[in-house]
Design an enzyme around this catalytic site. Structure first.
Site, short mmCIF file in Angstrom:
data_model
loop_
_atom_site.label_atom_id
_atom_site.label_comp_id
_atom_site.label_asym_id
_atom_site.label_seq_id
_atom_site.Cartn_x
_atom_site.Cartn_y
_atom_site.Cartn_z
N SER D 59 0.85 -1.19 0.00
CA SER D 59 0.00 0.00 0.00
C SER D 59 0.88 1.23 0.00
O SER D 59 1.47 1.60 1.02
CB SER D 59 -0.90 0.00 1.23
OG SER D 59 -1.45 1.27 1.43
N GLU D 60 0.95 1.88 -1.13
CA GLU D 60 1.76 3.09 -1.23
C GLU D 60 1.14 4.21 -0.40
O GLU D 60 1.85 5.04 0.17
CB GLU D 60 1.90 3.51 -2.70
CG GLU D 60 2.80 2.61 -3.52
CD GLU D 60 2.22 1.25 -3.86
OE1 GLU D 60 0.99 1.07 -3.70
OE2 GLU D 60 2.97 0.35 -4.27
N HIS D 129 6.33 0.25 -15.82
CA HIS D 129 7.62 0.12 -15.13
C HIS D 129 8.65 1.00 -15.82
O HIS D 129 9.83 0.71 -15.82
CB HIS D 129 8.11 -1.34 -15.12
CG HIS D 129 7.22 -2.30 -14.39
ND1 HIS D 129 6.12 -2.87 -14.97
CD2 HIS D 129 7.26 -2.78 -13.12
CE1 HIS D 129 5.52 -3.67 -14.09
NE2 HIS D 129 6.19 -3.64 -12.97
C1 LIG Z 1 0.42 -0.52 -6.71
C2 LIG Z 1 1.57 -1.46 -6.91
N1 LIG Z 1 2.56 -1.46 -6.03
C3 LIG Z 1 3.62 -2.28 -6.18
C4 LIG Z 1 3.70 -3.12 -7.24
C5 LIG Z 1 4.91 -4.05 -7.42
N2 LIG Z 1 4.47 -5.43 -7.26
C6 LIG Z 1 4.21 -6.22 -8.32
S1 LIG Z 1 3.61 -7.70 -7.89
C7 LIG Z 1 3.73 -7.33 -6.24
C8 LIG Z 1 3.30 -8.33 -5.23
C9 LIG Z 1 1.90 -8.80 -5.43
O1 LIG Z 1 1.60 -9.79 -4.52
P1 LIG Z 1 0.22 -10.56 -4.54
O2 LIG Z 1 -0.89 -9.57 -4.64
O3 LIG Z 1 0.19 -11.47 -3.39
O4 LIG Z 1 0.22 -11.35 -5.91
P2 LIG Z 1 1.17 -12.55 -6.35
O5 LIG Z 1 2.34 -11.94 -7.06
O6 LIG Z 1 1.57 -13.30 -5.14
O7 LIG Z 1 0.36 -13.35 -7.29
C10 LIG Z 1 4.24 -6.05 -6.07
C11 LIG Z 1 4.50 -5.43 -4.76
C12 LIG Z 1 2.64 -3.08 -8.16
N3 LIG Z 1 2.63 -3.85 -9.24
N4 LIG Z 1 1.59 -2.24 -7.97
#
Ligand SMILES: Cc1ncc(C[n+]2csc(CCOP(=O)(O)OP(=O)(O)O)c2C)c(N)n1
Ligand SMILES: Cc1ncc(C[n+]2csc(CCOP(=O)(O)OP(=O)(O)O)c2C)c(N)n1
Ligand SMILES: [Mg+2]
Ligand SMILES: [Mg+2]
Lengths: 371, 325, 371, 325
Positions: D59-60, D129
């Site tokens: 959560s930013e 990105h």
């Molecule tokens: C708003 C936001 N913050 C940070 C990211 C970077 N990021 C990409 S995937 C991820 C983790 C996601 O975890 P989860 O929701 O559990 O999904 P999973 O990858 O485990 O399937 C992060 C922090 C992003 N894509 N979007």
């Protein structure tokens, strides 16, 4: 079903276990609640007569802010208030003069006339965080304040207050989530006054209660009768104690009713059922607490009258004084953007001052606040 | 024809499209029974029912996110953000999602949605009920940004925005909501997006403006005509993105002296784009510096707001500066 | 404590009441899961050999996406997937060729090479919403899709999928809140794979479970064994049926484990305990479903082998074909920003095409994706 | 002295300040055991413990909101946003809260916080990105915006940012994270905020740039020297807000021919402010149009990113255009 804690019933009778509170604190609480009532009323009149631009009715919710604030230690605790929390300021002895200065946005206003009325900010006698208009932004900030306390190994707690509408905000979600994960010493106080402007609670959320929302974050939720100042006090006191001892956050829902418009610019007759208002009038928190204090022998009619007289005069005098104070200087448009002045702001300040110097100072001052 | 205020024209525009097209919906905080805090949506729930004009929880992220989904599935949502200052919780949905949906999906999905929001000063609203955030959005490819300055354009542009196949941010100058009335045609008409309008002719200098600064600039142009006998052209941009670049460059070239006016802070404000465009494509026509008259580079103050906002005097001073250069 | 629904245990034995699913659907589910396994594996190799820039491991979570997608009717239902949902596409017959085109970002990619690999978008044979990198933004969008269905009086449901990390996002809060208030026909599927990149679940939230988070929005929460495709199927099927009949949304937590890195650029050995991985290997969803199908007499070793052979060849051929397709034309940088071209984009497009015309087309193509 | 990459210099800057000042904290997604997705925070949790460098939920809004609270209560948080593209959920906290806290409280509260975030293209990251969002922030009074272009400045500017009493957005050009090494002094030193640096002298034209565009512009200047024998000045802005306006105007006046370069889209981009500033205060020195070389006004593509990003050829072309005007 979430239960609701009550100690004084609407008739002023004790129906639950009262918390042990010193006599003078009880009287201070009553005084703070009465101050809110008077201050609020005066501000409504000042707005209607065009002396101030705006205010936020606090009628009917005085027990929430006062009961909660009374549990705090101004030496180490912080308040992150909402705009409907006059009582928190009054309980901690922030002077009515200072508050009136903000209502008028004059040159002695602690905010230097930059914010609208009711957006108070104070450092003394308690840390009373700068109230923001955007709803909910102060929740994660309060958690951050609390996390800083953890790191400094201080004993403080941060009390953060917001409305039922605020539970839908982004800050509610991120604030409670972070608080749960880090066990931050923070107490979340939701003043559930049934309305977010014209939006009733059932259109705000489908959850059974607001207290139950804590579950989503591993945070215990407690519901109290928000018109019962002792119930609020007890619940918040327990939560503060728990947080202070490292037990983590609590979410408290204080159920009450906004007994006026959302603000001086709102006409609630468009959307509030009058019968409901009549029902709630019978639950008035000030009257209820007064009956209780009468019954406990801590206050009498004469005392009430004297207090009302004193507060009314004091507040009128403060309004008069605030109105007479000059507006902030032109340079306040430019200061406090940063700690020091970058070059471009120096230039803009100097040009602005020059522009108005020697010219007729009167500028268009129209505009009425709609909300 | 009837004489309407700007906010009534907005209401009329919404009603006109809702009558014509069942897929047009209105959602936002307090837009239902209360009719919106400025009464822009007054009467819509009564006329069209709760399914078509409804109150939402207090979440701008939700309002816009849900609006995007509805738009992708055949609706034409008009989302209200109560004050432009409160749009930022939805910034991600607007900038990352609505604006990029058509592009990132290779044209498979699109977001025909309008976001209406009142902006600007003039109501003693302080930092958070007065901002002019157009520059935050005009930098975002995939969005359109529209700002009307009078009732006629407000209705006509709003109808175009609702009919547009792409997301449109429709910013309404709240200072002008009830400032004056104007003849507004009944029923449907439209003012095209992407076209500026010259409100006053002149060749000695040109002032570019939009929204609540339009009457301010018109007054300043009048003062210059009176005091100096010089004719200042007043161009109302109306659509900020996509900008009517030809109109800007033609006027700049014709006049050779340019003033750019907006309420928002100067630094990286929308006016910078106008100056830059001219400095790139018409600098050889310039006979004077390109001067910006704007809000200061500070948050928006409260008590002193009328010293912060550009007024006719400041615009007149700037015009004199370029005219006398 | 939240309970966890299981139908096939890790040994492949039936321990709960299996949903009635047609034989050919069961086999289609198995085929989709096997396709994911092969496709995923091939993409890892393509990335390691520098043929594609990036992929997202789907190892270990195949049952979640396939079990859920199998409950949908492509005629009227929509999917708002996460990037870790290859199985949803495979189950609905989106061709491996199309998927490979996106992995390579070539000129036939449905996204026109504009998105990173794994950010699929499709209209046919099912509405498969454009996957976005920003986490959680698609939740309120899915609610909006569903609310449009309500207004059009269609029978459709929108299935929206996200990770455990996604529960902290703003979109989770606003999406579930709106869905609860409007009783939108939407099913929230959380793939709780224990990690958000390197952040373990207990640092993501202090709540007892993810399913319980539904309480905060008046939405029932259900927890299922995410490595049990029939359990996922049953829970999602019930939720879809309920939503279709106007009963409102459900939140489903499918408990599983990400059996690889977060992405091809992640090194999980920095933060994942190896023992835990060994434990979870025993719960493999594909193997488990295979054992079940063997036991039910619906599949045999020979069938598995033939299928593996077929899929492996098909996927390798698709990769080869996708690699050979030309990249998107330069004009695709500029199209689809709007439905029609505004003047400034026409100019930029023409200048860009002119700039590269007649010049050596080779530009710097370095850069490695870190995440 | 040791030879460090830019990302190592960032790591070194964080470590240096954390060693010196116990109130300096690092928080963000994956900044702990993983050390950040670019390894900018590698080893910090091991050295300073979980209390001082910790992972957060996804959560930013929370990261920045909590950072603001910590900053108001005596800490010096350095918040990492994993990619600048993901900063938008925190836009409200940054723009409405951090930037305005000192002002709105009449100076009673302040937010000495740093937000670090990698930005820009070059890693095949597509729309989300790769973005360069500096213009969204540089329009915000109360914020400072800093972008280093080399390891030495990265460490020195970061230390200044952490010591600054106001909120600083520190954008790191991820394309340069490992592009080259440079001698970086050990221990503490600082590069002041608000001062641009001339990286190459010249009087025939000036190119203004920052971040990952700096080496691109240097290369273009080299080509011009080689091919035309003309000397192009290269000015690295380093701090975008507050801008070193004197440095910009002096160079513009000295050279008379100006090119402005950034990766972000052109329309209402940061470059517009530079052009506008010059067009207002130094137009009489201009001997050619002020030309911008920027990303296109589209979202950021993926496969074709290297056709989207300004390269030395495009900058050289623009320089030729102004030199030959
Ligand atoms: C708003 C936001 N913050 C940070 C990211 C970077 N990021 C990409 S995937 C991820 C983790 C996601 O975890 P989860 O929701 O559990 O999904 P999973 O990858 O485990 O399937 C992060 C922090 C992003 N894509 N979007
Ligand atoms: C982010 C945001 N959106 C909208 C508003 C406009 N607004 C001001 S107060 C309010 C209702 C708040 O309701 P609640 O949280 O219940 O507090 P109450 O006024 O009842 O005390 C709204 C919508 C705002 N201030 N901030
Ligand atoms: Mg309320
Ligand atoms: Mg996960």
């Amino acid at each position: 079903m979430t239960e609701t804690l009550q100690i004084i019933n609407p008739a002023g009778e004790k129906v639950g276990k009262a918390p042990r509170v010193k006599r003078e604190v009880l009287l201070r609480m009553y005084r703070a609640m009465a101050s809110v009532r008077h201050f609020d009323d005066r501000c409504m009149k000042l707005q209607r007569t065009g002396r101030i631009g705006f205010s936020i009715p606090n009628l009917g919710i005085e027990a929430v802010s006062v009961g909660a604030a009374a549990t705090l230690d101004p030496e180490c605790d912080w308040i992150a208030p909402s705009y409907r929390d006059f009582g928190m300021a009054f309980f901690h002895g922030i002077s009515v003069e200072k508050m009136m200065d903000t209502q008028f946005g004059n040159g002695e206003d602690h905010n230097k006339g930059r914010q609208m009325p009711v957006h108070f900010t104070f450092l003394d006698p308690i840390r009373f965080l700068s109230i923001s208009s955007p709803i909910g932004t102060h929740l994660p900030q309060a958690v951050g304040v609390a996390m800083a306390m953890q790191r400094k190994q201080e004993k403080g707690v941060c009390l953060v207050s917001f409305g039922d509408g605020g539970t839908s905000s982004l800050g509610f979600h991120s604030g409670l989530n972070f608080a749960g994960v880090y066990k931050a010493p923070v107490v979340f106080l939701c003043q559930n006054n049934q309305w977010a402007i014209s939006c009733p609670l059932e259109k705000q959320t489908a959850s059974e209660s607001i207290a139950i929302k804590g579950e989503a974050y591993g945070i215990p939720g407690v519901r109290v009768d928000g018109n019962d100042v002792l119930a609020v006090y007890r619940a918040v006191r327990d939560a503060v104690k728990k947080a202070r001892e490292g037990g983590g956050p609590t979410l408290i829902e204080a159920v009450t009713m906004r007994m006026g418009g959302h603000s001086t610019s709102d006409d609630p007759s468009r959307y509030v059922d009058q019968e409901l208002m009549e029902e709630w009038k019978l639950k008035d928190p000030l009257k209820r607490f007064r009956e209780y204090l009468f019954a406990e022998g801590l206050l009498d009619e004469a005392g009430v009258e004297a207090l009302d007289q004193e507060l009314s005069e004091q507040i009128q005098a403060a309004a008069k004084a605030a109105a007479a104070k000059p507006r902030p200087g032109l340079e306040t448009i430019f200061s406090d953007v940063y700690e020091t002045f970058p070059a471009h702001l120096q230039v803009q300040r100097d040009q602005c001052i020059q522009h108005f110097a020697g010219r007729d100072e009167s500028v268009n001052e129209e505009g009425e606040f709609p909300l | 024809m009837s004489k309407l205020t700007l906010v009534q024209a907005v209401n009329d525009g919404l009603r006109t499209k809702m009558q014509e097209d069942a897929s047009v919906l209105v959602l936002g905080e307090d837009v239902g029974p209360k009719g919106g805090v400025f009464l822009a949506t007054e009467g819509l729930t009564a006329e069209f029912g709760e399914e078509r004009c409804f109150d939402t929880p207090l979440s701008e992220d939700g309002i816009i996110g849900v609006g995007i989904g509805m738009a992708m599935n055949g609706m034409r949502p008009v989302c209200e953000i109560q004050f432009q200052d409160f749009i930022f919780p939805a910034f991600d949905q607007i900038v990352s999602e609505a604006a990029k949906m058509r592009y990132r999906s290779g044209g498979q999905y699109s977001v025909p949605m309008v976001i209406r929001t009142p902006y600007g000063g003039g109501i003693r609203g302080g930092l958070y009920h007065s901002q002019s955030g157009e520059a935050y959005f005009a930098h975002t490819a995939g969005l359109k940004v529209v700002i009307p300055s009078n009732p006629h354009d407000a209705k006509g542009l709003l109808i175009s925005a609702i009919e547009d196949p792409d997301p449109v941010l429709f910013m309404e100058p709240k200072a002008l909501y009830r400032a004056f009335r104007q003849e507004v045609p009944e029923g449907k008409y439209s003012v095209p997006l992407g076209s500026a309008q010259t409100l006053r002719e002149g060749d000695d200098a040109v002032v570019f403006c939009y929204g609540a600064m339009v009457p301010v600039c018109q007054e300043a142009a009048g003062r210059i005509a009176e005091q100096k006998g010089q004719e200042v052209r007043v161009v109302d941009l109306r659509t900020l993105l996509p900008l009517d670049e030809d109109a800007v460059l033609d006027a700049a070239k014709a006049c050779g002296r340019v003033v750019v006016v907006h309420e928002a802070p100067r630094f990286c404000g929308y006016g910078a784009e106008l100056s830059a465009l001219i400095a790139e494509h018409a600098i050889e026509y310039m006979e004077a510096p390109i001067v910006r008259v704007t809000g200061f580079d500070t948050p928006f103050p409260n008590t002193l707001e009328h010293y912060y906002l550009p007024d006719a005097r400041r615009v007149t001073d700037a015009l004199e500066r370029v005219l006398d250069f």
